[in-house]
Scaffold this motif. Sequence first.
Motif, mmCIF file in Angstrom:
data_model
loop_
_atom_site.group_PDB
_atom_site.id
_atom_site.type_symbol
_atom_site.label_atom_id
_atom_site.label_comp_id
_atom_site.label_asym_id
_atom_site.label_seq_id
_atom_site.Cartn_x
_atom_site.Cartn_y
_atom_site.Cartn_z
ATOM 1 N N GLU A 181 -0.253 -3.441 0.332
ATOM 2 C CA GLU A 181 -1.050 -2.446 1.052
ATOM 3 C C GLU A 181 -0.185 -1.668 2.039
ATOM 4 O OE1 GLU A 181 -4.648 -1.802 0.962
ATOM 5 O OE2 GLU A 181 -4.117 -2.640 -0.997
ATOM 6 N N MET A 182 0.702 -2.382 2.713
ATOM 7 C CA MET A 182 1.582 -1.731 3.693
ATOM 8 C C MET A 182 2.570 -0.790 2.999
ATOM 9 S SD MET A 182 0.439 -2.655 6.649
ATOM 10 C CE MET A 182 -1.174 -2.663 5.862
ATOM 11 N N ALA A 183 3.049 -1.208 1.836
ATOM 12 C CA ALA A 183 3.951 -0.341 1.068
ATOM 13 C C ALA A 183 3.227 0.936 0.645
ATOM 14 C CB ALA A 183 4.479 -1.090 -0.154
ATOM 15 N N ALA A 184 1.963 0.789 0.229
ATOM 16 C CA ALA A 184 1.179 1.960 -0.166
ATOM 17 C C ALA A 184 0.968 2.884 1.028
ATOM 18 C CB ALA A 184 -0.165 1.513 -0.748
ATOM 19 N N LYS A 185 0.684 2.275 2.169
ATOM 20 C CA LYS A 185 0.466 3.081 3.370
ATOM 21 C C LYS A 185 1.731 3.841 3.763
ATOM 22 C CE LYS A 185 -1.152 2.921 8.129
ATOM 23 N NZ LYS A 185 -2.054 4.071 7.998
ATOM 24 N N ALA A 186 2.876 3.204 3.570
ATOM 25 C CA ALA A 186 4.155 3.838 3.945
ATOM 26 C C ALA A 186 4.375 5.129 3.158
ATOM 27 C CB ALA A 186 5.310 2.868 3.709
#
Lengths: 242, 242
Positions: free
Chosen positions: A218-223
Amino acid sequence: MNAIINLLKSHRSIRKFTNEPISIEQREAILQAAQAASTSSNMQAYSIIHVTDADLKSQLAELAGNQAYVSECPLFLVWCADLHRYAEVAHLHVDTPITGNAENFIIATVEAALAAQNAAIAAESLGLGVCYIGGLRNKPAEVSELLGLPQLVYPVFGMCIGMPDQEPLLRPRLPLEAVYHENRYAYNAPSVDSYDETIRDYMNVRTDGKVDTTWSKEMAAKAQRPRKHMKAFLSSQGYEVE
Amino acid sequence: MNAIINLLKSHRSIRKFTNEPISIEQREAILQAAQAASTSSNMQAYSIIHVTDADLKSQLAELAGNQAYVSECPLFLVWCADLHRYAEVAHLHVDTPITGNAENFIIATVEAALAAQNAAIAAESLGLGVCYIGGLRNKPAEVSELLGLPQLVYPVFGMCIGMPDQEPLLRPRLPLEAVYHENRYAYNAPSVDSYDETIRDYMNVRTDGKVDTTWSKEMAAKAQRPRKHMKAFLSSQGYEVE
């Protein structure tokens, strides 16, 4: 440990509300709680815009990324960092220019957040649900125009408040040891790894098995979807962050 | 309106504490409450540094401007905006650079503030007193060095927590109409003027008649002591605010 801590620990964002209106007494209690939050040197460097106009709410809902609950909630507040008032009153006595420099930017942003969190807790103590709306920062210039924000004022986030019409699961947080350090900062990779599985399980339950993801995914997608416009926007409002 | 709202409305900063220690159970309840605060897309972009080392506390007290209560309080926490963890986990999956751009700066700063305010309320619900320590931003580079903060982490403020050994007056806030707007921002000069007299009366009582000042005079004085170093410091920590 006590009823207040239990309330704090049971927070979840509410995005679906009944039609039950919020009374003037409730609203005033929420706003008084907001005002009682800590403030740096008593600056009170924030403003609250209560959006009552239905058209305006619809426009804001759209600007926030088509979040219908922005227009549907009975009480929608926009929390602004506000150095305009500070500048007005300081200039009654001195000519020193008041700028949105990094320090003033931090103060005003933090003050909006502290006041808002008090409001959120007051609302929840009344049985209401809340949801922060960071999506206002998708189109901050348009939001500022609609709300007539002067220089040195910017919308940090919105907040929906109303009687909950849903009971979302409590979203598990990182293990305490991931965010807590003693004396020196020490990145704790294992605690983050274990949380990936916690979030996989949570999302599995929440979506009836439809979504298989982890926290790091999820954090990678947000980045990959940054709001790169914020620097230029803040500069246009008088905040010297570029 | 209820006990929680009464607690929120009775907040005052506490700067003198008894020697009574804070139990592990109390500390954990405070930290769990902090973690339960809202977080943007579940980023949890903050870290909490609990300073237990007496020497370190003394150094921080001095850096904060010789605020003895920083070293004397039984529980001193430093609340950091933290994008380091976010970068670490995102980079498990993507190479996208994570920067402290304006938007990420807002998120991390707001998250530290929301978590801290929950901690403050949890502490107050346990009969403890708290004081935010913005003074850590007097010497942010030195504070960051002492705490071993990596890139993308910065100390937003500290917080003293302990059993109160004083009962300060409640500091009156601006009239609600000064900070509250309906639909459009509208600066309300009369409400600010009336507050000048409110603060004159408050300071008169608080200082036994020794200080004659107003709110606007205090703000003018504050305007003449900006923390101009913050921009360069934030840049050195990887926050692109210059």
